[in-house]
Motif scaffolding. Structure first.
Motif, PDB file in Angstrom:
ATOM      1  N   ILE A  24       0.871  -1.181   0.000  1.00 49.52           N
ATOM      2  CA  ILE A  24       0.000   0.000   0.000  1.00 49.52           C
ATOM      3  C   ILE A  24       0.900   1.220   0.000  1.00 49.52           C
ATOM      4  CG2 ILE A  24      -1.753   1.291   1.280  1.00 49.52           C
ATOM      5  CD1 ILE A  24      -2.572  -1.354   2.600  1.00 49.52           C
ATOM      6  N   PRO A  44      -7.371  -0.334  11.927  1.00 47.86           N
ATOM      7  CA  PRO A  44      -7.279  -1.093  13.176  1.00 47.86           C
ATOM      8  C   PRO A  44      -5.843  -1.392  13.589  1.00 47.86           C
ATOM      9  CG  PRO A  44      -7.960  -2.520  11.380  1.00 47.86           C
ATOM     10  CD  PRO A  44      -7.950  -1.122  10.827  1.00 47.86           C
ATOM     11  N   CYS A  47      -1.778   2.167  11.228  1.00 45.01           N
ATOM     12  CA  CYS A  47      -0.739   2.371  10.206  1.00 45.01           C
ATOM     13  C   CYS A  47      -0.616   3.832   9.763  1.00 45.01           C
ATOM     14  CB  CYS A  47      -1.023   1.500   8.984  1.00 45.01           C
ATOM     15  SG  CYS A  47      -0.880  -0.263   9.307  1.00 45.01           S
ATOM     16  N   PHE A  57       2.617   6.966   6.661  1.00 48.34           N
ATOM     17  CA  PHE A  57       2.026   5.639   6.559  1.00 48.34           C
ATOM     18  C   PHE A  57       3.094   4.570   6.704  1.00 48.34           C
ATOM     19  CE2 PHE A  57       0.851   1.949   3.920  1.00 48.34           C
ATOM     20  CZ  PHE A  57      -0.266   1.556   4.633  1.00 48.34           C
ATOM     21  N   CYS A  62       0.097  -3.941   8.678  1.00 51.46           N
ATOM     22  CA  CYS A  62      -1.211  -3.918   8.013  1.00 51.46           C
ATOM     23  C   CYS A  62      -1.932  -5.261   8.172  1.00 51.46           C
ATOM     24  CB  CYS A  62      -0.999  -3.613   6.531  1.00 51.46           C
ATOM     25  SG  CYS A  62      -2.514  -3.688   5.552  1.00 51.46           S
ATOM     26  N   LEU A  63      -3.248  -5.179   8.416  1.00 49.76           N
ATOM     27  CA  LEU A  63      -4.079  -6.375   8.576  1.00 49.76           C
ATOM     28  C   LEU A  63      -4.803  -6.760   7.285  1.00 49.76           C
ATOM     29  CD1 LEU A  63      -5.651  -5.413  12.017  1.00 49.76           C
ATOM     30  CD2 LEU A  63      -3.655  -6.853  11.593  1.00 49.76           C
ATOM     31  N   GLU A  64      -4.578  -5.992   6.219  1.00 50.66           N
ATOM     32  CA  GLU A  64      -5.162  -6.261   4.891  1.00 50.66           C
ATOM     33  C   GLU A  64      -6.698  -6.248   4.926  1.00 50.66           C
ATOM     34  OE1 GLU A  64      -3.217  -9.765   3.273  1.00 50.66           O
ATOM     35  OE2 GLU A  64      -1.343  -9.119   4.199  1.00 50.66           O
ATOM     36  N   CYS A  65      -7.249  -5.364   5.736  1.00 55.87           N
ATOM     37  CA  CYS A  65      -8.710  -5.300   5.830  1.00 55.87           C
ATOM     38  C   CYS A  65      -9.334  -4.512   4.684  1.00 55.87           C
ATOM     39  CB  CYS A  65      -9.119  -4.687   7.169  1.00 55.87           C
ATOM     40  SG  CYS A  65      -8.751  -2.930   7.332  1.00 55.87           S
ATOM     41  N   ALA A  67      -9.993  -1.298   4.617  1.00 55.32           N
ATOM     42  CA  ALA A  67     -10.805  -0.152   5.042  1.00 55.32           C
ATOM     43  C   ALA A  67     -10.242   1.178   4.550  1.00 55.32           C
ATOM     44  CB  ALA A  67     -10.928  -0.141   6.563  1.00 55.32           C
ATOM     45  N   CYS A  68      -8.958   1.336   4.544  1.00 51.78           N
ATOM     46  CA  CYS A  68      -8.364   2.615   4.120  1.00 51.78           C
ATOM     47  C   CYS A  68      -8.624   2.864   2.641  1.00 51.78           C
ATOM     48  CB  CYS A  68      -6.872   2.642   4.426  1.00 51.78           C
ATOM     49  SG  CYS A  68      -5.913   1.324   3.685  1.00 51.78           S
ATOM     50  N   TRP A  79      -3.801   0.791  -3.201  1.00 52.01           N
ATOM     51  CA  TRP A  79      -3.939  -0.413  -2.393  1.00 52.01           C
ATOM     52  C   TRP A  79      -3.751  -1.678  -3.228  1.00 52.01           C
ATOM     53  CZ3 TRP A  79      -6.143  -4.963  -1.013  1.00 52.01           C
ATOM     54  CH2 TRP A  79      -6.235  -5.256   0.347  1.00 52.01           C
TER      55      TRP A  79
HETATM   56  S1  SF4 Z   1      -5.777  -2.307   4.867  1.00 53.00           S
HETATM   57 FE1  SF4 Z   1      -6.676  -2.057   6.942  1.00 53.00          FE
HETATM   58  S2  SF4 Z   1      -5.005  -2.547   8.360  1.00 53.00           S
HETATM   59 FE2  SF4 Z   1      -4.060  -2.179   6.340  1.00 53.00          FE
HETATM   60  S3  SF4 Z   1      -3.475  -0.018   6.371  1.00 53.00           S
HETATM   61 FE3  SF4 Z   1      -5.538  -0.126   5.433  1.00 53.00          FE
HETATM   62  S4  SF4 Z   1      -6.978   0.165   7.175  1.00 53.00           S
HETATM   63 FE4  SF4 Z   1      -4.948  -0.313   8.060  1.00 53.00          FE
END
Ligand code: SF4
Length: 93
Positions: A24, A44, A47, A57, A62-65, A67-68, A79
């Motif tokens: 990312i 979460p 980062c 950043f 990173c949790l690979e969610c 959300a960002c 991303w």
């Molecule tokens: S993908 Fe999720 S954990 Fe990774 S940087 Fe974005 S918000 Fe944070």
């Protein structure tokens, strides 16, 4: 009665194989005019860190969610998933 687990207690079981190339990237120049900087509170893994009007950043935790990627309305977040085998390896249990 057992205590509820904190997020940190759950995440500590996971393993990260961090790639040297970030999966990312954030264009912090685009963050300057962003009023909400929602990514700071949303991520979460923590980062995103404010630095004056910009964002610093770090991808390593990173949790690979994803959300960002969704929350950034300025197109500052580029991303991708990490390359195969890299990134977080979730451990449940
Ligand atoms: S993908 Fe999720 S954990 Fe990774 S940087 Fe974005 S918000 Fe944070």
């Amino acid at each position: 009665m057992s205590k509820p687990l904190r997020l940190e207690d759950i995440l500590i079981n996971n393993v990260w194989d961090v790639d040297y190339e970030p999966h990312i990237k954030v264009d912090s120049e685009k963050c300057v005019n962003c009023d909400s900087k929602a990514c700071i509170n949303l991520c979460p893994a923590g980062c995103f860190t404010p630095l004056g009007s910009k964002i610093v950043f770090s991808y390593e935790g990173c949790l690979e969610c994803g959300a960002c990627r969704v929350i950034c309305s300025n197109g500052a977040v580029y991303w991708n998933y990490p390359v195969s085998g890299k990134g977080i390896h979730y451990r449940f249990g």
